[in-house]
Design a protein around this motif. Structure first.
Motif, PDB file in Angstrom:
ATOM      1  N   MET A 126       0.849  -1.194   0.000  1.00  7.18           N
ATOM      2  CA  MET A 126       0.000   0.000   0.000  1.00  7.18           C
ATOM      3  C   MET A 126       0.876   1.232   0.000  1.00  7.18           C
ATOM      4  N   ASN A 127       0.783   2.006  -1.060  1.00  9.60           N
ATOM      5  CA  ASN A 127       1.556   3.230  -1.202  1.00  9.60           C
ATOM      6  C   ASN A 127       0.635   4.436  -1.241  1.00  9.60           C
ATOM      7  N   THR A 128       1.198   5.582  -1.015  1.00  8.41           N
ATOM      8  CA  THR A 128       0.443   6.834  -1.052  1.00  8.41           C
ATOM      9  C   THR A 128      -0.834   6.713  -0.225  1.00  8.41           C
ATOM     10  N   LEU A 129      -0.668   6.267   0.979  1.00  6.84           N
ATOM     11  CA  LEU A 129      -1.826   6.032   1.839  1.00  6.84           C
ATOM     12  C   LEU A 129      -2.545   7.328   2.179  1.00  6.84           C
ATOM     13  N   LYS A 130      -3.859   7.214   2.309  1.00 10.67           N
ATOM     14  CA  LYS A 130      -4.714   8.347   2.619  1.00 10.67           C
ATOM     15  C   LYS A 130      -5.471   8.073   3.919  1.00 10.67           C
ATOM     16  N   PRO A 131      -5.914   9.099   4.618  1.00  7.90           N
ATOM     17  CA  PRO A 131      -6.683   8.874   5.837  1.00  7.90           C
ATOM     18  C   PRO A 131      -7.901   7.976   5.613  1.00  7.90           C
ATOM     19  N   GLU A 132      -8.498   8.052   4.438  1.00 12.59           N
ATOM     20  CA  GLU A 132      -9.673   7.221   4.154  1.00 12.59           C
ATOM     21  C   GLU A 132      -9.330   5.741   3.968  1.00 12.59           C
ATOM     22  N   ASP A 133      -8.047   5.409   3.957  1.00 14.22           N
ATOM     23  CA  ASP A 133      -7.640   4.000   3.919  1.00 14.22           C
ATOM     24  C   ASP A 133      -7.637   3.384   5.321  1.00 14.22           C
ATOM     25  N   THR A 134      -7.871   4.193   6.322  1.00 15.04           N
ATOM     26  CA  THR A 134      -7.891   3.684   7.693  1.00 15.04           C
ATOM     27  C   THR A 134      -8.995   2.650   7.867  1.00 15.04           C
ATOM     28  N   ALA A 135      -8.619   1.474   8.336  1.00 17.93           N
ATOM     29  CA  ALA A 135      -9.573   0.370   8.490  1.00 17.93           C
ATOM     30  C   ALA A 135      -8.850  -0.830   9.084  1.00 17.93           C
ATOM     31  N   VAL A 136      -9.626  -1.825   9.438  1.00 13.99           N
ATOM     32  CA  VAL A 136      -9.060  -3.132   9.746  1.00 13.99           C
ATOM     33  C   VAL A 136      -9.030  -3.911   8.433  1.00 13.99           C
ATOM     34  N   TYR A 137      -7.876  -4.441   8.105  1.00 11.76           N
ATOM     35  CA  TYR A 137      -7.695  -5.163   6.852  1.00 11.76           C
ATOM     36  C   TYR A 137      -7.691  -6.674   7.121  1.00 11.76           C
ATOM     37  N   TYR A 138      -8.457  -7.379   6.315  1.00 12.91           N
ATOM     38  CA  TYR A 138      -8.595  -8.835   6.454  1.00 12.91           C
ATOM     39  C   TYR A 138      -8.174  -9.529   5.163  1.00 12.91           C
ATOM     40  N   CYS A 139      -7.528 -10.669   5.303  1.00 16.24           N
ATOM     41  CA  CYS A 139      -7.269 -11.487   4.134  1.00 16.24           C
ATOM     42  C   CYS A 139      -8.265 -12.634   4.094  1.00 16.24           C
ATOM     43  N   LYS A 140      -8.554 -13.064   2.898  1.00 16.15           N
ATOM     44  CA  LYS A 140      -9.513 -14.141   2.696  1.00 16.15           C
ATOM     45  C   LYS A 140      -8.966 -15.143   1.702  1.00 16.15           C
ATOM     46  N   ALA A 141      -9.156 -16.407   1.997  1.00  8.51           N
ATOM     47  CA  ALA A 141      -8.785 -17.485   1.085  1.00  8.51           C
ATOM     48  C   ALA A 141     -10.056 -18.209   0.649  1.00  8.51           C
ATOM     49  N   GLN A 142     -10.136 -18.458  -0.626  1.00  5.09           N
ATOM     50  CA  GLN A 142     -11.248 -19.249  -1.156  1.00  5.09           C
ATOM     51  C   GLN A 142     -10.710 -20.639  -1.443  1.00  5.09           C
ATOM     52  N   ILE A 143     -11.122 -21.577  -0.617  1.00  9.28           N
ATOM     53  CA  ILE A 143     -10.606 -22.937  -0.736  1.00  9.28           C
ATOM     54  C   ILE A 143     -11.797 -23.870  -0.914  1.00  9.28           C
ATOM     55  N   GLY A 144     -11.841 -24.506  -2.071  1.00 11.78           N
ATOM     56  CA  GLY A 144     -13.016 -25.290  -2.380  1.00 11.78           C
ATOM     57  C   GLY A 144     -14.215 -24.367  -2.487  1.00 11.78           C
ATOM     58  N   ASN A 145     -15.290 -24.699  -1.800  1.00  6.08           N
ATOM     59  CA  ASN A 145     -16.471 -23.841  -1.833  1.00  6.08           C
ATOM     60  C   ASN A 145     -16.640 -23.059  -0.537  1.00  6.08           C
ATOM     61  N   ARG A 146     -15.532 -22.868   0.190  1.00  5.01           N
ATOM     62  CA  ARG A 146     -15.596 -22.144   1.451  1.00  5.01           C
ATOM     63  C   ARG A 146     -14.635 -20.967   1.448  1.00  5.01           C
ATOM     64  N   ASP A 147     -15.009 -19.943   2.207  1.00  5.08           N
ATOM     65  CA  ASP A 147     -14.154 -18.785   2.430  1.00  5.08           C
ATOM     66  C   ASP A 147     -13.579 -18.864   3.842  1.00  5.08           C
ATOM     67  N   TYR A 148     -12.299 -18.584   3.945  1.00  7.57           N
ATOM     68  CA  TYR A 148     -11.618 -18.552   5.235  1.00  7.57           C
ATOM     69  C   TYR A 148     -11.029 -17.156   5.433  1.00  7.57           C
ATOM     70  N   TRP A 149     -11.172 -16.642   6.664  1.00  8.15           N
ATOM     71  CA  TRP A 149     -10.745 -15.279   6.959  1.00  8.15           C
ATOM     72  C   TRP A 149      -9.634 -15.255   8.002  1.00  8.15           C
ATOM     73  N   GLY A 150      -8.733 -14.281   7.832  1.00  9.11           N
ATOM     74  CA  GLY A 150      -7.745 -14.024   8.855  1.00  9.11           C
ATOM     75  C   GLY A 150      -8.346 -13.145   9.940  1.00  9.11           C
ATOM     76  N   GLN A 151      -7.549 -12.828  10.954  1.00 11.38           N
ATOM     77  CA  GLN A 151      -8.047 -12.124  12.124  1.00 11.38           C
ATOM     78  C   GLN A 151      -8.081 -10.611  11.955  1.00 11.38           C
ATOM     79  N   GLY A 152      -7.494 -10.086  10.901  1.00 14.33           N
ATOM     80  CA  GLY A 152      -7.511  -8.650  10.681  1.00 14.33           C
ATOM     81  C   GLY A 152      -6.295  -7.963  11.260  1.00 14.33           C
ATOM     82  N   THR A 153      -5.866  -6.911  10.577  1.00 15.76           N
ATOM     83  CA  THR A 153      -4.761  -6.087  11.053  1.00 15.76           C
ATOM     84  C   THR A 153      -5.134  -4.629  10.845  1.00 15.76           C
TER      85      THR A 153
END
Length: 114
Positions: free
Chosen positions: A81-108
């Motif tokens: 993430m470059n040239t970050l802006k105040p509106e980018d403030t958030a909790v960011y989550y990663c998601k994996a699509q494995i088979g027919n299910r979605d798996y989520w990380g805990q957020g950063t």
């Protein structure tokens, strides 16, 4: 399947951060991955996705500033993430699509100060 996101923090507007998401699965290389974010009072929304073949897609507000990538040897997906802006403030989550299910990380948490 477990996802561990890291790399968030506090940065000034215009700065950069790189998020990482480590995924424990034997089939990471064939799994589409994505980064999502949730700002206070808002719904979680997609930021960027990357196909198993490495094709990226971005939401309009981050195009040209963010780059999603993956390292299949390390079972890791990144979000530069470059040239970050105040509106980018958030909790960011990663998601994996494995088979027919979605798996989520805990957020950063990413906080961009003006």
């Amino acid at each position: 399947v477990q996802l561990q996101a890291s790399g968030g923090g506090l940065v000034q507007a215009g700065g950069s951060l790189r998020l990482s998401c480590d995924v424990t699965t034997s089939i990471f290389s064939i799994s589409p991955m994505g980064w999502y974010r949730q700002a206070p009072g808002k719904q979680r929304a997609v930021v960027a996705t990357i196909s198993s073949g490495g094709w990226p897609n971005y939401t309009g507000s981050v195009k040209g500033r963010f780059t999603i990538s993956r390292d299949n040897a390390k079972n890791t997906v990144y979000l530069q993430m470059n040239t970050l802006k105040p509106e980018d403030t958030a909790v960011y989550y990663c998601k994996a699509q494995i088979g027919n299910r979605d798996y989520w990380g805990q957020g950063t948490q990413v906080t961009v100060s003006s």
